[in-house]
Scaffold this motif. Structure first.
Motif, PDB file in Angstrom:
ATOM      1  N   ASN B  63     -40.677  15.146  69.498  1.00 13.05           N
ATOM      2  CA  ASN B  63     -39.352  14.627  69.798  1.00 13.05           C
ATOM      3  C   ASN B  63     -38.258  15.494  69.189  1.00 13.05           C
ATOM      4  O   ASN B  63     -38.470  16.194  68.210  1.00 13.05           O
ATOM      5  N   ILE B  64     -37.074  15.382  69.821  1.00 13.41           N
ATOM      6  CA  ILE B  64     -35.871  15.977  69.237  1.00 13.41           C
ATOM      7  C   ILE B  64     -34.873  14.834  69.121  1.00 13.41           C
ATOM      8  O   ILE B  64     -34.727  14.042  70.058  1.00 13.41           O
ATOM      9  N   LEU B  65     -34.246  14.709  67.985  1.00 14.50           N
ATOM     10  CA  LEU B  65     -33.326  13.594  67.775  1.00 14.50           C
ATOM     11  C   LEU B  65     -31.882  14.081  67.795  1.00 14.50           C
ATOM     12  O   LEU B  65     -31.520  14.978  67.050  1.00 14.50           O
ATOM     13  N   LEU B  66     -31.071  13.458  68.664  1.00 10.55           N
ATOM     14  CA  LEU B  66     -29.646  13.772  68.697  1.00 10.55           C
ATOM     15  C   LEU B  66     -28.892  12.555  68.184  1.00 10.55           C
ATOM     16  O   LEU B  66     -29.202  11.430  68.552  1.00 10.55           O
ATOM     17  N   SER B  67     -27.888  12.777  67.331  1.00 11.24           N
ATOM     18  CA  SER B  67     -27.088  11.666  66.825  1.00 11.24           C
ATOM     19  C   SER B  67     -25.622  12.028  66.956  1.00 11.24           C
ATOM     20  O   SER B  67     -25.250  13.196  66.879  1.00 11.24           O
ATOM     21  N   SER B  68     -24.816  11.002  67.143  1.00  9.20           N
ATOM     22  CA  SER B  68     -23.374  11.217  67.150  1.00  9.20           C
ATOM     23  C   SER B  68     -22.894  11.257  65.714  1.00  9.20           C
ATOM     24  O   SER B  68     -23.316  10.456  64.892  1.00  9.20           O
ATOM     25  N   VAL B  69     -21.991  12.182  65.459  1.00  8.68           N
ATOM     26  CA  VAL B  69     -21.446  12.296  64.111  1.00  8.68           C
ATOM     27  C   VAL B  69     -19.936  12.365  64.239  1.00  8.68           C
ATOM     28  O   VAL B  69     -19.406  13.091  65.080  1.00  8.68           O
ATOM     29  N   LYS B  70     -19.252  11.591  63.417  1.00  8.22           N
ATOM     30  CA  LYS B  70     -17.793  11.633  63.452  1.00  8.22           C
ATOM     31  C   LYS B  70     -17.348  12.987  62.922  1.00  8.22           C
ATOM     32  O   LYS B  70     -17.743  13.372  61.824  1.00  8.22           O
ATOM     33  N   PRO B  71     -16.556  13.747  63.693  1.00  2.94           N
ATOM     34  CA  PRO B  71     -16.186  15.090  63.229  1.00  2.94           C
ATOM     35  C   PRO B  71     -15.382  15.016  61.938  1.00  2.94           C
ATOM     36  O   PRO B  71     -14.629  14.073  61.722  1.00  2.94           O
ATOM     37  N   ALA B  72     -15.497  16.012  61.149  1.00  4.76           N
ATOM     38  CA  ALA B  72     -14.918  15.983  59.805  1.00  4.76           C
ATOM     39  C   ALA B  72     -13.401  15.897  59.806  1.00  4.76           C
ATOM     40  O   ALA B  72     -12.821  15.102  59.085  1.00  4.76           O
ATOM     41  N   GLU B  73     -12.699  16.666  60.672  1.00  6.45           N
ATOM     42  CA  GLU B  73     -11.220  16.710  60.596  1.00  6.45           C
ATOM     43  C   GLU B  73     -10.596  15.371  60.954  1.00  6.45           C
ATOM     44  O   GLU B  73      -9.523  15.033  60.475  1.00  6.45           O
ATOM     45  N   GLU B  74     -11.290  14.606  61.761  1.00 12.00           N
ATOM     46  CA  GLU B  74     -10.774  13.298  62.157  1.00 12.00           C
ATOM     47  C   GLU B  74     -10.635  12.387  60.943  1.00 12.00           C
ATOM     48  O   GLU B  74      -9.700  11.623  60.821  1.00 12.00           O
ATOM     49  N   GLU B  75     -11.547  12.541  60.042  1.00 13.58           N
ATOM     50  CA  GLU B  75     -11.596  11.752  58.822  1.00 13.58           C
ATOM     51  C   GLU B  75     -10.314  11.916  58.010  1.00 13.58           C
ATOM     52  O   GLU B  75      -9.776  10.971  57.484  1.00 13.58           O
ATOM     53  N   THR B  76      -9.843  13.161  57.908  1.00 19.74           N
ATOM     54  CA  THR B  76      -8.726  13.471  57.011  1.00 19.74           C
ATOM     55  C   THR B  76      -7.390  12.971  57.543  1.00 19.74           C
ATOM     56  O   THR B  76      -6.448  12.798  56.783  1.00 19.74           O
ATOM     57  N   GLN B  77      -7.297  12.739  58.836  1.00 13.88           N
ATOM     58  CA  GLN B  77      -5.987  12.366  59.384  1.00 13.88           C
ATOM     59  C   GLN B  77      -5.542  10.982  58.937  1.00 13.88           C
ATOM     60  O   GLN B  77      -4.355  10.741  58.784  1.00 13.88           O
ATOM     61  N   GLN B  78      -6.484  10.100  58.716  1.00 18.07           N
ATOM     62  CA  GLN B  78      -6.171   8.760  58.197  1.00 18.07           C
ATOM     63  C   GLN B  78      -5.095   8.059  59.027  1.00 18.07           C
ATOM     64  O   GLN B  78      -4.079   7.617  58.521  1.00 18.07           O
ATOM     65  N   ARG B  79      -5.300   7.993  60.336  1.00 21.66           N
ATOM     66  CA  ARG B  79      -4.340   7.212  61.134  1.00 21.66           C
ATOM     67  C   ARG B  79      -5.054   6.000  61.693  1.00 21.66           C
ATOM     68  O   ARG B  79      -5.764   6.068  62.682  1.00 21.66           O
ATOM     69  N   PRO B  80      -4.860   4.871  61.025  1.00 24.46           N
ATOM     70  CA  PRO B  80      -5.642   3.693  61.341  1.00 24.46           C
ATOM     71  C   PRO B  80      -5.423   3.186  62.765  1.00 24.46           C
ATOM     72  O   PRO B  80      -6.323   2.638  63.362  1.00 24.46           O
ATOM     73  N   SER B  81      -4.252   3.428  63.264  1.00 27.72           N
ATOM     74  CA  SER B  81      -3.970   2.888  64.591  1.00 27.72           C
ATOM     75  C   SER B  81      -4.723   3.645  65.673  1.00 27.72           C
ATOM     76  O   SER B  81      -5.016   3.102  66.722  1.00 27.72           O
ATOM     77  N   MET B  82      -5.026   4.885  65.374  1.00 30.98           N
ATOM     78  CA  MET B  82      -5.621   5.706  66.418  1.00 30.98           C
ATOM     79  C   MET B  82      -7.088   5.366  66.648  1.00 30.98           C
ATOM     80  O   MET B  82      -7.827   5.079  65.724  1.00 30.98           O
ATOM     81  N   MET B  83      -7.489   5.407  67.848  1.00 36.08           N
ATOM     82  CA  MET B  83      -8.885   5.156  68.179  1.00 36.08           C
ATOM     83  C   MET B  83      -9.633   6.481  68.133  1.00 36.08           C
ATOM     84  O   MET B  83      -9.201   7.459  68.726  1.00 36.08           O
ATOM     85  N   ALA B  84     -10.719   6.494  67.365  1.00 36.03           N
ATOM     86  CA  ALA B  84     -11.524   7.712  67.269  1.00 36.03           C
ATOM     87  C   ALA B  84     -12.495   7.744  68.438  1.00 36.03           C
ATOM     88  O   ALA B  84     -13.238   6.791  68.650  1.00 36.03           O
ATOM     89  N   VAL B  85     -12.453   8.811  69.185  1.00 30.47           N
ATOM     90  CA  VAL B  85     -13.382   8.958  70.302  1.00 30.47           C
ATOM     91  C   VAL B  85     -14.222  10.200  70.049  1.00 30.47           C
ATOM     92  O   VAL B  85     -13.685  11.278  69.858  1.00 30.47           O
ATOM     93  N   TYR B  86     -15.501  10.027  69.989  1.00 28.84           N
ATOM     94  CA  TYR B  86     -16.369  11.178  69.738  1.00 28.84           C
ATOM     95  C   TYR B  86     -17.783  10.823  70.162  1.00 28.84           C
ATOM     96  O   TYR B  86     -18.068   9.713  70.602  1.00 28.84           O
ATOM     97  N   GLY B  87     -18.666  11.769  69.983  1.00 31.99           N
ATOM     98  CA  GLY B  87     -20.089  11.494  70.104  1.00 31.99           C
ATOM     99  C   GLY B  87     -20.708  11.853  71.435  1.00 31.99           C
ATOM    100  O   GLY B  87     -20.078  12.431  72.332  1.00 31.99           O
ATOM    101  N   LEU B  88     -21.954  11.505  71.540  1.00 31.58           N
ATOM    102  CA  LEU B  88     -22.756  11.815  72.718  1.00 31.58           C
ATOM    103  C   LEU B  88     -22.360  10.908  73.871  1.00 31.58           C
ATOM    104  O   LEU B  88     -21.969   9.757  73.659  1.00 31.58           O
ATOM    105  N   LEU B  89     -22.491  11.464  75.073  1.00 34.38           N
ATOM    106  CA  LEU B  89     -22.049  10.737  76.261  1.00 34.38           C
ATOM    107  C   LEU B  89     -23.243  10.440  77.166  1.00 34.38           C
ATOM    108  O   LEU B  89     -24.269  11.110  77.092  1.00 34.38           O
ATOM    109  N   TYR B  90     -23.040   9.462  78.048  1.00 32.82           N
ATOM    110  CA  TYR B  90     -24.071   9.191  79.068  1.00 32.82           C
ATOM    111  C   TYR B  90     -24.315  10.436  79.899  1.00 32.82           C
ATOM    112  O   TYR B  90     -25.436  10.743  80.279  1.00 32.82           O
TER     113      TYR B  90
END
Ligand SMILES: Nc1ncnc2c1ncn2[C@@H]1O[C@H](COP(=O)(O)OP(=O)(O)OP(=O)(O)O)[C@@H](O)[C@H]1O
Ligand SMILES: [Mg+2]
Lengths: 243, 420
Positions: B63-90
């Motif tokens: 097997n090969i395992l793929l996981s979604s990971v929240k990108p690092a720069e998104e973390e630093t912005q600290q904008r609570p109102s914003m919706m984080a969109v990332y990760g693997l797609l259908y």
């Protein structure tokens, strides 16, 4: 293994020649210097003889005894022991002959200090490959013979000089050798103890064993029936016949 | 030499060593530590690698395992109102399956956190919304009922499979199959219970202790695609289509090739690196290489200490031969052959190193036990390491005892007798 020991008897009509040295010399080479310890020794020992080798210090007595005892080889001449030419024997065969035909008695007793009296007496039997139980029985007999039956568990350090020499004699007798070789056996003992040891040797001789003893004391040599006088590695005089 | 002679030589040897207890003991130490460290270090190495191997096998080496990971720069912005969109797609899932050769199948999964409730009991579950193929790739023992089937997905049936640990926390058991459990605000029928195998190891397994498996379509319909995360008092919204994709490769030989193809494909399609690829096989290979290197390093360290131990034995045996020169002369005069003298001293050095070996084995078995006891690190003492180290210690006695014994045997009897 069956311990069959044949006691050597000397009351045959024609005494067998046990040892024959023919023109034997021993030369020690140290760097460029040659030391002639023995020169042209021709000598024969018959079964049942009791020889005393006499001479001044450095005259070659010990060298001669070591040659006869197969601890060394002559530089020249031939040595025949029980009809075997010693030159033909390799180191193992010489060891085997020492084990079965010869028994050593030293001036300084040469017991192994960490072994008990019994273990010291058993040593020749051990090298012969005897079982422990048989060895122990034989060691008891021998200790009794030399008057030390009650000292079997002792260490040599716990014994007097005379007792040590008795243990050494018992050890030398273990394999019933035809020839006993003694290098100044009384040298480290007082005269009374020395006399006792000599009496023991005479007893062994009367049982039929050939004895060759190195000494420079004439009263000790008097116990022997034959005397060989060495001077500077040469035979000065041979005295044969009974005292 | 007869066996009797051997035993008596042995007895004499032991006696002689006991005469110098301290000296013999100090001489033994080199071998003791050498053997002890071989066994202990092999046990630690073996323990670590067997744990790693077991964990990696749990992931499946095909097997090969793929996981979604929240990108690092998104973390630093600290904008609570914003919706984080990332990760693997259908899309990724479909593209993977269709374009990369040697991919046999893929298992997409969404992972949500919801409270599960059964009667009075309540526990936070990790909801794994996935396809029935999950259970083929992450093989776990079925304790009761069944796993998800294709028809559950087709019927959009609100059913779930619990793990043993989760079931226990909800006071559910085999008898609970068919009961309804409330997950979030929805009711799900329990159709089966699995034995989960996620240990607290270094490697992340696809399954966790408190999992509940539900059909992917059902999760999409009931829970949507936006998840809310509460962190540090703020609400964080994020939109992740798929949290995991497990890719099954048709043959083990293709795993690495497929992994690099996936890597290439994903890096082309994703602007940010919001995914992670882990290849159990590569980890397995790496673990094996690490183990080999580890064993090599350990081996040479142990080798050096054994060498030092051997030299110590040789040294003491040479001293013993000198000390006992007169005894050797006496034995030779009595009629001992050279090889009997060799045997005597050789046996003594083998007894010395062998005893060191035995003590070392004891030490080597004890140390890993202590390590496991105090640090929880798993250790395994393989039988071969015991036999190997004991064999080596005996061999050291022979190798390093041979020269002193030969010296003893070659002594001139007359000179030896004259020695003071
Ligand atoms: N290994 C040897 N190397 C060189 N010379 C030796 C050696 N052994 C003996 N000698 C010499 O041989 C000669 C005879 O020595 P030996 O020991 O036989 O004398 P000895 O008659 O036994 O004397 P003592 O009564 O003092 O014991 C001496 O000059 C001695 O120095
Ligand atoms: Mg002398």
């Amino acid at each position: 293994m069956n311990p069959s020991i044949s006691v050597v008897h000397s009351n045959t009509d024609a005494p067998v020649e046990v040892i024959r040295l023919q023109g034997v010399s021993k030369v020690y080479r140290m760097e460029s210097v040659e030391v002639r310890a023995l020169t042209h020794i021709t000598w024969s020992v018959r079964q049942g003889d009791f020889w005393a080798i006499m001479g001044a210090s450095g005259s070659g007595k010990s060298t001669l005894l070591n040659l006869v005892g197969l601890l060394d080889r002559p530089s020249e001449g031939s040595y025949t022991l029980n009809g075997m030419n010693v030159a033909d024997l390799d180191d193992d065969a010489m060891s085997q002959q020492r084990l079965l035909r010869l028994g050593f008695i030293f001036q300084s007793f040469n017991l192994i200090p960490q072994l008990s009296v019994q273990e010291n007496i058993e040593l020749p039997l051990f090298y012969r490959g005897w079982e422990a139980a048989t060895c122990a029985r034989r060691a008891c007999e021998l200790a009794e013979k030399v008057g030390l039956a009650d000292r079997l568990r002792h260490r040599p350090a716990e014994l007097s000089g005379g007792q040590c020499q008795r243990v050494a004699i018992a050890r030398a007798l273990a394999n019933e050798p035809a020839v006993l070789l003694a290098d100044e056996p009384t040298g480290n003992l007082d005269s009374r103890t020395g006399t006792q040891i000599m009496d023991l040797l005479v007893e062994m001789n009367q049982e039929g064993r050939t004895i060759i003893m190195v000494t420079h004391e004439s009263d000790i040599a008097a116990y022997a029936s034959c005397r060989l006088h060495l001077r500077d590695g040469r035979i000065e005089r041979l005295e044969q016949g009974h005292p | 030499m007869t066996s009797l002679g051997f035993l008596r030589h042995l007895r004499i040897g032991v006696k002689d060593l006991l005469r110098h207890k301290l000296r013999s003991f100090l001489t033994m130490l080199g071998v003791v530590f050498g053997v002890g460290s071989v066994v202990a270090m092999l046990a630690v190495g073996e323990g670590a690698s067997s744990q790693a191997l077991a964990e990696i096998r749990k992931l499946g080496s095909n097997n090969i395992l793929l996981s979604s990971v929240k990108p690092a720069e998104e973390e630093t912005q600290q904008r609570p109102s914003m919706m984080a969109v990332y990760g693997l797609l259908y899309e990724d899932d479909a593209r993977l399956r269709e374009t990369i050769p040697h991919v046999r199948r893929t298992v997409p999964a969404r992972i949500l956190r919801r409270d599960g409730a059964l009667g009075e009991r309540r526990v936070e579950l990790r909801l794994v919304a996935t396809t029935p193929d999950w259970f083929d790739l992450v093989r776990r023992e079925i304790i009761a009922g069944r796993t998800l089937l294709r028809r559950d997905a087709e019927r959009m049936a609100p059913v779930c499979v619990l793990t043993e640990a989760g079931a226990r926390r909800l006071l559910a058991g085999a008898h609970s199959v068919g009961e309804r459990v409330r997950i979030g605000s929805e009711l799900f029928e329990v159709i089966g219970i699995l034995r989960n195998e996620s240990g607290g190891g270094a490697i992340e397994t696809p399954d966790e202790e408190l999992d509940a498996y539900i059909p992917l379509g059902v999760a999409q319909k009931l829970f949507g695609e936006v998840s809310v995360r509460h962190s540090q008092g703020s609400r964080e919204m994020e939109r992740v289509e798929l949290h995991r994709i497990i890719v099954e490769v048709d043959a083990i030989d293709h795993v690495e090739k497929v992994a690099s193809a996936i890597e290439a494909m994903l890096s082309r399609c994703h602007r940010k690196k919001d995914y992670r690829i882990s290849v159990p096989l590569a980890l397995l290979r790496q673990a094996e290489t690490t183990k080999r290197t580890f064993n090599m390093v350990l081996g040479s360290i142990a080798g050096i200490s054994l060498l030092v131990g051997g030299i110590g034995i040789m040294n003491i045996m040479l001293a013993s031969v000198t000390e006992r020169t007169r005894e050797i002369g006496i034995r030779r005069a009595i009629g001992a052959r050279r090889r009997q003298i060799v045997a005597q001293f050789l046996l003594e050095s083998v007894v010395l190193s062998g005893a060191g070996g035995v003590v070392g084995l004891g030490l080597g078995v004890l140390i890993p036990k202590m390590i496991t006891r105090f640090s929880g690190m798993p250790t395994v003492v393989p039988l071969y390491s015991l036999m190997l180290s004991f064999g080596i210690s005996a061999a050291i006695g022979v190798v390093f005892g041979l020269y002193p014994a030969w010296r003893a045997a070659m002594l001139d009897p007359i000179a030896a007798l004259r020695h003071e």
